[in-house]
Design a protein around this motif. Structure first.
Motif, PDB file in Angstrom:
ATOM      1  N   GLU A 124      64.810  60.115 -80.181  1.00 36.43           N
ATOM      2  CA  GLU A 124      64.747  60.461 -78.765  1.00 36.43           C
ATOM      3  C   GLU A 124      65.523  59.449 -77.927  1.00 36.43           C
ATOM      4  O   GLU A 124      65.575  58.259 -78.285  1.00 36.43           O
ATOM      5  N   ASP A 125      66.080  59.911 -76.817  1.00 35.36           N
ATOM      6  CA  ASP A 125      66.779  58.970 -75.934  1.00 35.36           C
ATOM      7  C   ASP A 125      65.809  57.951 -75.342  1.00 35.36           C
ATOM      8  O   ASP A 125      66.186  56.810 -75.058  1.00 35.36           O
ATOM      9  N   SER A 126      64.537  58.335 -75.169  1.00 31.24           N
ATOM     10  CA  SER A 126      63.547  57.367 -74.693  1.00 31.24           C
ATOM     11  C   SER A 126      63.362  56.243 -75.708  1.00 31.24           C
ATOM     12  O   SER A 126      63.047  55.107 -75.344  1.00 31.24           O
ATOM     13  N   GLY A 127      63.569  56.547 -76.991  1.00 35.13           N
ATOM     14  CA  GLY A 127      63.490  55.520 -78.023  1.00 35.13           C
ATOM     15  C   GLY A 127      64.597  54.488 -77.888  1.00 35.13           C
ATOM     16  O   GLY A 127      64.398  53.305 -78.192  1.00 35.13           O
ATOM     17  N   VAL A 128      65.772  54.930 -77.438  1.00 36.12           N
ATOM     18  CA  VAL A 128      66.866  53.987 -77.185  1.00 36.12           C
ATOM     19  C   VAL A 128      66.441  52.985 -76.125  1.00 36.12           C
ATOM     20  O   VAL A 128      66.640  51.769 -76.265  1.00 36.12           O
ATOM     21  N   ALA A 129      65.829  53.499 -75.051  1.00 37.36           N
ATOM     22  CA  ALA A 129      65.375  52.630 -73.960  1.00 37.36           C
ATOM     23  C   ALA A 129      64.270  51.686 -74.420  1.00 37.36           C
ATOM     24  O   ALA A 129      64.250  50.496 -74.055  1.00 37.36           O
ATOM     25  N   LEU A 130      63.327  52.189 -75.227  1.00 34.66           N
ATOM     26  CA  LEU A 130      62.227  51.346 -75.706  1.00 34.66           C
ATOM     27  C   LEU A 130      62.741  50.231 -76.614  1.00 34.66           C
ATOM     28  O   LEU A 130      62.263  49.093 -76.538  1.00 34.66           O
ATOM     29  N   CYS A 131      63.682  50.555 -77.479  1.00 37.21           N
ATOM     30  CA  CYS A 131      64.241  49.540 -78.376  1.00 37.21           C
ATOM     31  C   CYS A 131      64.940  48.439 -77.581  1.00 37.21           C
ATOM     32  O   CYS A 131      64.815  47.248 -77.897  1.00 37.21           O
ATOM     33  N   LYS A 132      65.671  48.824 -76.560  1.00 32.23           N
ATOM     34  CA  LYS A 132      66.393  47.836 -75.753  1.00 32.23           C
ATOM     35  C   LYS A 132      65.436  46.958 -74.959  1.00 32.23           C
ATOM     36  O   LYS A 132      65.579  45.729 -74.904  1.00 32.23           O
ATOM     37  N   GLU A 133      64.417  47.599 -74.349  1.00 34.84           N
ATOM     38  CA  GLU A 133      63.504  46.856 -73.485  1.00 34.84           C
ATOM     39  C   GLU A 133      62.584  45.929 -74.262  1.00 34.84           C
ATOM     40  O   GLU A 133      62.340  44.782 -73.845  1.00 34.84           O
ATOM     41  N   HIS A 134      62.049  46.400 -75.382  1.00 38.11           N
ATOM     42  CA  HIS A 134      61.001  45.639 -76.070  1.00 38.11           C
ATOM     43  C   HIS A 134      61.483  44.893 -77.313  1.00 38.11           C
ATOM     44  O   HIS A 134      60.836  43.932 -77.728  1.00 38.11           O
ATOM     45  N   PHE A 135      62.600  45.353 -77.907  1.00 35.72           N
ATOM     46  CA  PHE A 135      63.107  44.678 -79.100  1.00 35.72           C
ATOM     47  C   PHE A 135      64.441  43.979 -78.865  1.00 35.72           C
ATOM     48  O   PHE A 135      64.902  43.230 -79.731  1.00 35.72           O
ATOM     49  N   GLY A 136      65.083  44.260 -77.724  1.00 39.49           N
ATOM     50  CA  GLY A 136      66.407  43.685 -77.487  1.00 39.49           C
ATOM     51  C   GLY A 136      67.447  44.232 -78.431  1.00 39.49           C
ATOM     52  O   GLY A 136      68.430  43.556 -78.756  1.00 39.49           O
ATOM     53  N   ILE A 137      67.251  45.481 -78.877  1.00 36.25           N
ATOM     54  CA  ILE A 137      68.131  46.114 -79.859  1.00 36.25           C
ATOM     55  C   ILE A 137      68.822  47.322 -79.233  1.00 36.25           C
ATOM     56  O   ILE A 137      68.194  48.109 -78.515  1.00 36.25           O
ATOM     57  N   GLN A 138      70.122  47.505 -79.518  1.00 30.06           N
ATOM     58  CA  GLN A 138      70.831  48.702 -79.087  1.00 30.06           C
ATOM     59  C   GLN A 138      70.734  49.749 -80.191  1.00 30.06           C
ATOM     60  O   GLN A 138      71.348  49.608 -81.248  1.00 30.06           O
ATOM     61  N   ALA A 139      69.948  50.772 -79.964  1.00 33.62           N
ATOM     62  CA  ALA A 139      69.765  51.829 -80.962  1.00 33.62           C
ATOM     63  C   ALA A 139      70.700  52.998 -80.673  1.00 33.62           C
ATOM     64  O   ALA A 139      71.156  53.190 -79.541  1.00 33.62           O
ATOM     65  N   GLN A 140      70.965  53.787 -81.695  1.00 36.40           N
ATOM     66  CA  GLN A 140      71.778  54.994 -81.537  1.00 36.40           C
ATOM     67  C   GLN A 140      70.871  56.215 -81.557  1.00 36.40           C
ATOM     68  O   GLN A 140      69.920  56.291 -82.346  1.00 36.40           O
ATOM     69  N   TRP A 141      71.161  57.168 -80.716  1.00 35.20           N
ATOM     70  CA  TRP A 141      70.395  58.415 -80.608  1.00 35.20           C
ATOM     71  C   TRP A 141      71.000  59.430 -81.560  1.00 35.20           C
ATOM     72  O   TRP A 141      72.191  59.738 -81.478  1.00 35.20           O
ATOM     73  N   VAL A 142      70.192  59.951 -82.485  1.00 31.87           N
ATOM     74  CA  VAL A 142      70.677  60.912 -83.485  1.00 31.87           C
ATOM     75  C   VAL A 142      69.712  62.096 -83.587  1.00 31.87           C
ATOM     76  O   VAL A 142      68.618  62.079 -83.042  1.00 31.87           O
ATOM     77  N   LEU A 143      70.141  63.111 -84.332  1.00 28.34           N
ATOM     78  CA  LEU A 143      69.331  64.303 -84.534  1.00 28.34           C
ATOM     79  C   LEU A 143      68.222  64.088 -85.553  1.00 28.34           C
ATOM     80  O   LEU A 143      68.374  63.312 -86.506  1.00 28.34           O
ATOM     81  N   ASP A 144      67.134  64.812 -85.382  1.00 28.70           N
ATOM     82  CA  ASP A 144      66.129  64.913 -86.437  1.00 28.70           C
ATOM     83  C   ASP A 144      66.812  65.427 -87.702  1.00 28.70           C
ATOM     84  O   ASP A 144      67.695  66.291 -87.638  1.00 28.70           O
ATOM     85  N   PRO A 145      66.439  64.920 -88.888  1.00 26.85           N
ATOM     86  CA  PRO A 145      67.119  65.316 -90.125  1.00 26.85           C
ATOM     87  C   PRO A 145      67.158  66.821 -90.377  1.00 26.85           C
ATOM     88  O   PRO A 145      68.108  67.314 -90.998  1.00 26.85           O
ATOM     89  N   THR A 146      66.139  67.571 -89.934  1.00 26.63           N
ATOM     90  CA  THR A 146      66.120  69.013 -90.204  1.00 26.63           C
ATOM     91  C   THR A 146      67.348  69.705 -89.634  1.00 26.63           C
ATOM     92  O   THR A 146      67.810  70.716 -90.180  1.00 26.63           O
ATOM     93  N   PHE A 147      67.912  69.180 -88.543  1.00 30.30           N
ATOM     94  CA  PHE A 147      69.084  69.787 -87.918  1.00 30.30           C
ATOM     95  C   PHE A 147      70.355  69.601 -88.750  1.00 30.30           C
ATOM     96  O   PHE A 147      71.366  70.263 -88.489  1.00 30.30           O
ATOM     97  N   LEU A 148      70.332  68.708 -89.722  1.00 29.19           N
ATOM     98  CA  LEU A 148      71.535  68.391 -90.477  1.00 29.19           C
ATOM     99  C   LEU A 148      71.841  69.409 -91.564  1.00 29.19           C
ATOM    100  O   LEU A 148      72.930  69.393 -92.149  1.00 29.19           O
ATOM    101  N   LEU A 149      70.888  70.307 -91.853  1.00 30.20           N
ATOM    102  CA  LEU A 149      71.101  71.362 -92.841  1.00 30.20           C
ATOM    103  C   LEU A 149      71.250  72.707 -92.140  1.00 30.20           C
ATOM    104  O   LEU A 149      70.698  72.920 -91.068  1.00 30.20           O
TER     105      LEU A 149
END
Length: 356
Positions: A174-199
């Motif tokens: 989720e894009d909210s996960g990108v924000a949470l990672c940056k705010e609380h972990f100081g990490i830049q995360a990448q937003w990707v699809l749930d694996p089910t969408f890859l098939l």
């Protein structure tokens, strides 16, 4: 490369099982050998503790371990047949790395970074605390916090911040996960699809090819069934002149229920109504017109991200007074977005594994 995967327990969750199946399939297609840690609360004390938590949080008693395997034998059979898993175990151990000769560790997908869902596991191990002394490749794929709110304690935050800084790559669902990672972990995360969408839908159809096709219907997959939701389903079916098929999960399941039959419901549906993230995902994968109830308790951030990616604002049920002819998805836009995000998501995995 041998990749150990940590995800939610592969039990009675259609979406949870299929996202792991999909991720393993993609890893194999990229030339690697995945194996998923099969966590299983075998001890009765573990079940008692998790039951107390579930009753307090969800007002629902989990299925006892002595009942589980019989009631959910269809789910267990799918895991045994299609997913490469470790032996059943109660906890993670650094010995697992040597035991399964792992070269890398991946955590994801599903709400694996949501502390309140760790009934008998430790959130720190979802960040590879058990392998903290290892210098092996560590990364996440589509890990989910489930919510845009921060649910970690200060102690958990400190420990997990140190652990995630050992990762070579971080991606979230989720894009909210990108924000949470940056705010609380100081990490830049990448937003990707749930694996089910890859098939592709054709890939999933191959899993249920032996299940007879039935007459087109309104398929309702509802995690939280209520009289209002059932009445809504009947209303939409009446508008479309179709019969209904309504199923749930968890305690309502029986030994015949399995992921193949669940997928066949999307294959055979003319219209889908759901309150499930993966119910929404498979509606998109199969290009089925659909409507979705969101669920704040289970986590609305998941649905918000799907809306942002696919532009499906009109598919989110805001009130029960809906004319189904006015809420048709823009499938050309959805298909374009899905193709673009697939490339982006698989590129993340390919780059991660090739840069070991």
């Amino acid at each position: 490369m041998k990749i150990g995967i940590i995800t939610m327990p592969l039990r009675m969750n259609y979406g949870g099982i299929l996202q792991n199946y999909a991720l393993q399939t993609v890893f194999r297609d990229l030339g690697h050998s995945p194996i998923t840690f099969r966590m299983d609360k075998k001890e009765y004390w573990g079940w008692i503790i998790s039951s107390i938590k579930a009753i307090v949080r969800f007002r629902q008693l989990p299925v006892p371990p002595w009942v589980f395997r019989k009631r959910f034998s269809g789910m267990e059979r799918f895991v045994d047949q299609y997913i490469n898993v470790t032996r059943r175990q109660d906890f993670f151990s650094e010995r697992n790395i040597q035991e399964y000769q792992l070269d890398a560790l991946c955590v994801g997908s599903d709400q694996i970074w949501r502390p309140k869902y760790m009934y008998y596991m430790h959130i720190e191990d979802m960040f590879f605390h058990f392998a903290r002394r290892s210098k092996m490749l560590k990364f996440s794929y589509a890990a989910s916090f489930g919510t845009s709110e921060w649910e970690f304690t200060p102690e958990q935050t400190n420990v997990c911040r140190a652990l995630i800084n050992q990762f070579q790559g971080v991606s979230v669902r989720e894009d909210s996960g990108v924000a949470l990672c940056k705010e609380h972990f100081g990490i830049q995360a990448q937003w990707v699809l749930d694996p089910t969408f890859l098939l592709s839908s054709s890939h999933y159809e191959s899993l249920c090819k032996d299940i007879p096709i039935v007459e087109k219907n309104v398929f309702a997959y509802l995690l939280d069934v209520s009289p209002d939701k059932k009445a809504f389903v009947q209303k939409i079916a009446s508008q479309l002149g179709l019969k209904t098929v309504i199923i749930s999960a968890g305690v309502d399941m029986n030994p015949r229920d399995c992921p193949e039959r669940w997928i066949a419901n999307f294959r055979d549906a003319a219209f889908v109504i759901t309150d499930s993230f993966h119910g929404t995902a498979f509606s998109i994968i199969f290009r089925r017109d659909f409507l979705t109830f969101t669920n704040a308790q289970r986590g609305n951030a998941r649905f918000d991200s799907l809306v942002k990616i696919f532009g499906i604002e009109n598919q989110i049920i805001k009130d029960m007074d809906i004319d189904v002819s006015m809420v048709k998805p823009n499938w050309n836009k959805i298909d374009n977005q899905l193709n673009n995000w697939k490339k982006r998501s698989i590129s993340y995995l390919s780059d991660m594994l090739n840069n070991k």
